[in-house]
Design a protein around this motif. Structure first.
Motif, short mmCIF file in Angstrom:
data_model
loop_
_atom_site.label_atom_id
_atom_site.label_comp_id
_atom_site.label_asym_id
_atom_site.label_seq_id
_atom_site.Cartn_x
_atom_site.Cartn_y
_atom_site.Cartn_z
N PRO A 13 -9.60 -105.61 -54.65
CA PRO A 13 -9.12 -104.34 -55.53
C PRO A 13 -7.67 -104.37 -55.36
CG PRO A 13 -10.11 -103.79 -53.32
CD PRO A 13 -10.47 -105.35 -53.74
N GLU A 14 -6.86 -104.96 -54.39
CA GLU A 14 -5.54 -104.89 -54.22
C GLU A 14 -4.75 -105.63 -55.57
OE1 GLU A 14 -4.95 -106.94 -50.44
OE2 GLU A 14 -6.16 -105.53 -49.33
N TYR A 21 -1.45 -102.34 -57.94
CA TYR A 21 -0.99 -103.77 -57.98
C TYR A 21 0.31 -103.87 -59.17
CZ TYR A 21 -0.99 -108.90 -57.83
OH TYR A 21 -0.68 -110.21 -57.62
N HIS A 22 1.27 -104.53 -58.68
CA HIS A 22 2.30 -104.46 -59.51
C HIS A 22 2.50 -105.37 -61.08
CE1 HIS A 22 2.79 -108.38 -57.42
NE2 HIS A 22 3.86 -108.68 -58.28
N ARG A 23 1.19 -106.31 -60.82
CA ARG A 23 0.80 -106.89 -62.10
C ARG A 23 -0.14 -106.10 -63.02
NH1 ARG A 23 0.52 -113.03 -60.31
NH2 ARG A 23 2.96 -113.63 -60.13
N PRO A 27 -6.14 -103.63 -67.63
CA PRO A 27 -5.67 -102.53 -68.38
C PRO A 27 -7.27 -101.87 -68.81
CG PRO A 27 -5.22 -104.43 -69.72
CD PRO A 27 -5.28 -104.99 -68.40
N SER A 28 -8.02 -102.56 -68.94
CA SER A 28 -9.42 -102.06 -69.41
C SER A 28 -10.07 -101.34 -68.29
CB SER A 28 -10.29 -103.05 -70.08
OG SER A 28 -9.61 -103.68 -71.14
N ILE A 29 -10.10 -101.96 -67.04
CA ILE A 29 -10.48 -101.47 -65.89
C ILE A 29 -9.86 -99.96 -65.58
CG2 ILE A 29 -11.10 -101.65 -63.61
CD1 ILE A 29 -11.65 -104.51 -64.02
N ASP A 30 -8.56 -100.15 -65.65
CA ASP A 30 -7.66 -99.05 -65.20
C ASP A 30 -7.93 -97.77 -66.28
OD1 ASP A 30 -6.54 -100.94 -63.74
OD2 ASP A 30 -4.71 -100.89 -64.76
N GLU A 188 6.41 -113.09 -63.55
CA GLU A 188 6.19 -111.88 -62.86
C GLU A 188 6.37 -112.37 -61.23
OE1 GLU A 188 3.63 -108.88 -63.83
OE2 GLU A 188 3.73 -109.22 -65.94
N PRO A 189 7.02 -111.52 -60.43
CA PRO A 189 7.09 -111.88 -58.89
C PRO A 189 5.60 -111.79 -58.32
CG PRO A 189 7.82 -109.58 -59.46
CD PRO A 189 7.79 -110.08 -60.91
N LEU A 190 5.60 -112.51 -57.31
CA LEU A 190 4.56 -112.59 -56.45
C LEU A 190 4.50 -111.46 -55.76
CD1 LEU A 190 4.75 -116.43 -55.27
CD2 LEU A 190 2.97 -115.32 -56.77
N PRO A 191 3.29 -111.15 -55.15
CA PRO A 191 3.33 -109.98 -53.98
C PRO A 191 4.57 -109.97 -53.04
CG PRO A 191 1.09 -110.76 -54.54
CD PRO A 191 1.99 -111.74 -55.25
N GLU A 192 5.21 -109.12 -52.86
CA GLU A 192 6.21 -109.37 -51.89
C GLU A 192 5.97 -109.75 -50.44
OE1 GLU A 192 8.14 -105.24 -51.55
OE2 GLU A 192 9.15 -105.27 -53.87
N TRP A 193 4.78 -109.44 -50.03
CA TRP A 193 4.70 -109.79 -48.74
C TRP A 193 4.55 -111.40 -48.32
CZ3 TRP A 193 0.44 -112.12 -46.10
CH2 TRP A 193 -0.84 -112.14 -46.68
N LEU A 194 4.20 -111.94 -49.75
CA LEU A 194 3.90 -113.58 -49.46
C LEU A 194 5.20 -114.31 -49.63
CD1 LEU A 194 0.68 -113.81 -51.68
CD2 LEU A 194 0.92 -114.34 -49.23
#
Length: 521
Positions: A13-14, A21-23, A27-30, A188-194
């Motif tokens: 889910p993240e 999530y930033h990406r 959209p359909s699920i949202d 697009e950027p990767l997740p910030e923590w990675l």
């Protein structure tokens, strides 16, 4: 009543927009999440695939139903035994689909190859119609969507009461979205923590689906970095941040490709005029470690990354736009359906209804959850407060500590084990684990804990027999320093060496028996 259940394999889910999530992966699920209830602390009781879906369908924990792994005798349901009646439990409204069919009066249909993939044919119990999409769980969405659209075109508007369960597989490794779909996230950027620092730390870890070995070779019985042209999106290892991007983009592209196909189903349901009355449930069998515990692209542990599920329910006439933060199991869905239909729950179910969340809102979650994993490792985890506690009985060759504790508020990706600093929290978790174990064993009708069956039969199916070749790989890749500890923890994987050690000790004992005592001075 019309119900569409979307079971989206390996969906973390993240990595969904509606979960922050930033990406723009979903959209359909949202759009469905905006109009329904989104659960933020929803967990499978038993991971991975076969144990999770069996728990969901039976409404029972794996400790109770007996199916906790992917092999051995704990890869099957417990026999009902001498008290089994003419018709078994699952055909007497004991499973989710048979309950909806027999008690709820719904026509039930399944679009999934899952039962064949894991030889879990009890999964079929209660479905009027079954459509195996034929890819053994390796399908892409373009193989599933036409089957689903065909069923929808024939039934959605003409049948009054139905339950349609559809499996999509695209977030499951190896990532297989068609090359023509491109990469929507390449810029697009990767997740910030990675970060590079995180990657360097993860390079020190061992075990399947670490950054050094992202592939399980079932034929050679080892963990490797091999790749195949058939799956160009799937890396074999993560050596640098370019490989990290390939890994994360592959997962996210799989989600986006699946989401677009789900959107096709929604569009057709809208055209048929049934979307407004349709109950839509979107969930998964398990999540996915995407760096959690240093593991990538695998659902192999009893932790937050593996066991945390998306759960979105849009039920017309019920709560809309609600976010529920209570702790729930996926097997709580079965009694929830019963309450929503004003029907009695089956007495053998272990779940607790959260129908009041859908009807009223408010907090109706549990105090704690216990999650299990016995296919890749043997672990049980306890989720409570801000904490995820994990107890390891077989480490699956990851060299996990026996006790692990993570503060999910401060460390949601489970990077820093703080068990040594919080022994009081660990003791609280062990109390919950013991209380849960006692309660479910009292309900199980026997004295068998299938986790210990897995241990007794040689370990988890995805680990049994794999260590010998993996030790060779570790030595060949300059990581032989881990071998001694792996052998110490898993001597049964090296029976020849264990037998030789026993013979050496026996010879020493015999020599000592016949040695003359030293002369007294």
């Amino acid at each position: 009543m019309k119900v569409l259940f979307l079971d989206l394999d390996s969906l973390n889910p993240e990595h969904l927009g509606c979960y922050g999530y930033h990406r723009n992966t979903s959209p359909s699920i949202d759009k469905i999440a905006e109009k329904g209830v989104r659960f933020t602390n929803y967990y499978t009781s038993d991971a991975p695939c076969a144990p999770s879906r069996t728990a969901l369908m039976t409404g029972k924990f794996g400790l109770n139903n007996g199916l906790v792994g992917h092999g051995g005798t704990a890869g099957d349901l417990k026999l009902e035994g001498i008290d089994r009646e003419l018709f078994g439990e699952l055909s007497r409204a004991g499973s989710l689909p048979s309950y909806l069919q027999l008690m709820g009066g719904l026509k039930t249909a399944l679009i999934s190859p899952f039962a064949y993939r894991h030889s879990t044919f009890s999964f079929y119990a209660g479905f009027n119609e079954i459509y195996d999409t034929g890819g053994f769980g390796m399908e892409s969405a373009e193989q599933v969507t036409p089957v689903a659209l065909d069923w929808i075109n024939r039934n959605a508007a003409t049948q009054d009461d139905w339950f349609l369960y559809i499996n999509f597989w695209d977030p499951h490794t190896p990532y297989r979205a068609p090359e023509g779909f491109g990469n929507p996230f390449e810029n697009e950027p990767l997740p910030e923590w990675l970060t590079e620092e995180v990657l360097e730390r993860h390079k020190l870890k061992v075990g399947p689906h670490s950054v050094n070995e992202l592939v399980i070779d079932h034929q050679a019985k080892t963990y490797t970095n091999s790749t195949t042209p058939r799956f160009p999106r799937a890396p074999g290892e993560i050596r640098d941040m370019a490989d990290m991007r390939k890994m994360i983009d592959g997962f996210d592209t799989g989600i986006r490709y699946m989401d677009e196909n789900i959107g096709m189903l929604f569009d057709r349901l809208e055209q048929l005029g049934v979307m407004d009355e349709l109950i839509i449930i979107i969930s998964a069998d398990h999540g996915e470690n995407m760096g959690h515990l240093g593991i990538y692209g695998e659902h192999s542990t009893a932790n937050h990354g593996t066991c945390h599920l998306p759960m979105i329910i849009r039920w017309p006439g019920m709560q809309s736009g609600l976010v529920d933060e209570g702790l729930h199991y996926h097997l709580d869905l079965v009694p929830t359906f019963a309450e929503m239909l004003d029907l009695p729950p089956m007495p053998q179910w272990d779940g607790t209804s959260y129908a009041k969340v859908l009807k009223e809102g408010g907090d109706y979650g549990r105090d704690y959850l216990v999650v299990s994993q016995c296919a890749h490792v043997a672990q049980r985890g306890v989720r409570f407060g801000d904490w995820m506690y994990i107890r390891t009985y077989h480490d699956g060759f990851h060299l996990f500590d026996k006790e692990m504790l993570y503060n999910l508020r401060e460390d949601p990706y489970e990077q820093y084990n703080v068990a040594a600093q919080h022994k009081d929290i660990c003791r609280e978790a062990v109390y919950y684990l013991t209380e849960w174990h006692d309660n479910i064993m009292m309900r199980s009708g026997d004295d068998v804990d299938p986790l210990w069956t897995v241990i007794k039969e040689g370990g988890p199916a995805h680990a049994k027999g794999y260590l010998k070749a993996y030790v060779q790989r570790l030595e060949e890749t300059g990581r032989g320093r881990h071998v001694a500890e792996l052998k110490r923890r898993h001597p049964h994987e090296f029976p020849e060496e264990a037998a030789a050690a026993r013979r050496s000790i026996e010879r020493q004992l015999i020599r000592r028996m016949f040695e003359k005592p030293a002369a007294k001075s």
